[in-house]
Design an enzyme around this catalytic site. Structure first.
Site: not given
Lengths: 79, 414
Positions: B121, B155, B340
């Protein structure tokens, strides 16, 4: 005299096709380096980044696409 | 040039760090090439943010205002200036609706022990609830830089927290599989790449990261909360090699709201995860709710309007308004929505299933192990009565009794 503007080189990623022994992969990388129209930017365990001059592009694809994955950069983004 | 002003304030208190306003512009001639995104930051006291754009070529499509510990505010096609008052996130953990959806009802059930998950990620930020997570660094192109794994985007830390957060305070939200071993790798662009921002990268770093996690770290599952519209043979080859080593990759279906999966979720060897939402959690917002009431099931579940779908969807997992760890402060939380968030929720739920599966752990590291994991995921799924192309086999359910962590009992008596 005005200098001729050179065509920018094209970025390709060359990836291993299936499981290959490290020696085989090293051999492919050295072949890439020896090919005068190709310059190796970065070589990893699975992927090699190369810059290819537009003149040498067809020959590069012909020579290496049979033994490697050859592809232009693909952008990935967060989902 | 036209100016769009956004005034940001907080209804209660101040965030632990500042936030940002994201303006998405739409080209007036409809050319996708000219889509533009602008971002401006504000400080912990809020304030005014200004965007200038050429009104002859663009019109504002969407404004999102986000700050750590506050709900994100979204405005579709804003007209004129905006006054935004952000509401604080609920601190009523350790369980949220996304835990309930995967069958976690007891906050003391800590699952995932014995399963190792690799997260590819945007990196990892230090957080009190993620002290057990190992950050391996960043693949900058094909080179692994062990010192460059910090998450400047937010994220990756959010994804890691959904899987394995172990908060010290009861009111903070925990992960779905807190006992799983988690390793994170940041993927980033090299020096002369087309993808230059911190949320975009190319196939070189992705392929190398998959190989590293499978061959060096010997992970059981890999979470990939990203995708591309184009296929990459190099990434496909890396996924296939990982699969042959017993590693199953779980991937986000993509956020285009289309009947088409993003790559690598579309691959045969991966598990594509669509995003599930539930009515009644978080402030009302048009973009995160279905446009027709008929799309909501009797249980209040719906396919997130942004989620991709199709016959290739393997399962669906919570992906709307999920609260998890944020990287900018050791105690901070943020809310995010997307496939996600669904992929790590499914990944963690699968880890709790595999944790107690002796047959899985006895298998050698070959394709049979990855196939066993995929079958276990399918068996653990429960339908929420959505269409098959939306939910696949349904929502993965954690087993009722996961192993509990050992407790240290301190006594003063001899």
């Amino acid at each position: 005299m005005k200098a001729r503007k050179a065509h920018p080189s094209v970025t390709y990623f060359v990836g291993r096709k299936y499981q290959q022994e490290p020696e085989v992969w090293k051999n492919i990388v050295s072949q890439l380096g020896a090919f005068k129209e190709v310059s190796v930017v970065a070589a990893g365990r699975r992927v090699v980044e190369v810059e290819v001059s537009p003149d040498g592009e067809p020959e590069f694809i012909r020579m290496f696409s049979a033994i490697c994955h050859i592809e232009r950069p693909v952008d990935f983004e967060v989902a | 040039m036209q100016t769009l002003r956004v005034n940001v304030s907080f209804s209660q208190g101040e965030p632990r760090c500042g936030g940002g306003v994201l303006l998405e512009l739409e080209s007036k001639n409809g050319s996708a090439q000219e889509e533009k995104v602008k971002c401006e930051d504000f400080g912990i006291r809020g304030g005014r943010v200004e965007f200038k754009f050429d009104e002859r070529r663009f019109r504002p499509l969407r404004v999102s205002v986000a700050a750590v510990d506050y709900w994100t505010a979204l405005f579709e096609r804003p007209r004129g200036h905006l006054d935004v008052r952000l509401e604080p996130l609920p601190r009523s953990g350790p369980l949220g609706w996304w835990h309930e959806a995967v069958n976690i009802t007891d906050s003391l059930e800590y699952g995932g022990r014995g399963v190792k998950i690799g997260v590819i990620d945007t990196g990892f930020g230090k957080h009190d609830a993620l002290r057990h997570v190992k950050n391996l660094g960043a693949f900058e192109g094909v080179y692994l830089n062990p010192a460059a794994g910090f998450d400047t985007h937010g994220h990756g830390t959010h994804v890691a927290g959904i899987i394995a957060a172990r908060p010290s305070r009861r009111r903070d939200y925990r992960g779905i599989a807190p006992m799983a071993a988690v390793v994170t790798i940041k993927v980033a662009s090299g020096s002369r790449r087309l993808a230059q921002s911190n949320d975009r990268w190319n196939q070189d770093s992705v392929s190398e990261a998959i190989e590293y996690l499978a061959a060096h770290e010997r992970v059981d599952l890999i979470n990939m909360s990203f995708g591309s519209r184009q296929r990459s043979l190099t990434v496909h080859d890396a996924v296939r090699d990982a699969f042959d080593q017993g590693v199953l990759c779980l991937c986000a279906a993509g956020n285009d709201g289309k009947d088409q999966l993003r790559f690598p979720a579309a691959l045969e060897e991966t598990v594509a995860v669509a995003a599930l939402g539930k009515v009644g959690f978080g402030p009302r917002n048009g973009r995160l709710m279905p446009d027709e009431p008929g799309k909501v099931t009797e249980g209040g579940f719906f396919l997130a309007p942004f989620s991709n779908y199709g016959p290739g969807v393997a399962c669906i997992a919570p992906g709307v308004r999920v609260i998890s760890t944020a990287p900018f402060h050791p105690m901070a939380y943020s809310v995010m929505s997307g496939t996600s968030m669904a992929a790590p929720a499914a990944c963690a739920a699968l880890a709790t299933v595999l944790s107690g599966d002796a047959a899985y752990h006895a298998l050698p590291r070959s394709a049979a192990r990855a196939i066993h994991a995929r079958n276990a995921l399918e068996k653990a799924c429960k339908t929420v009565e959505l269409s098959f192309t939306y939910e696949g086999k349904g929502v993965p359910q954690c087993p009722a009794q996961s192993p509990r962590p050992k407790r240290l009992i301190i006594s003063s008596t001899p």
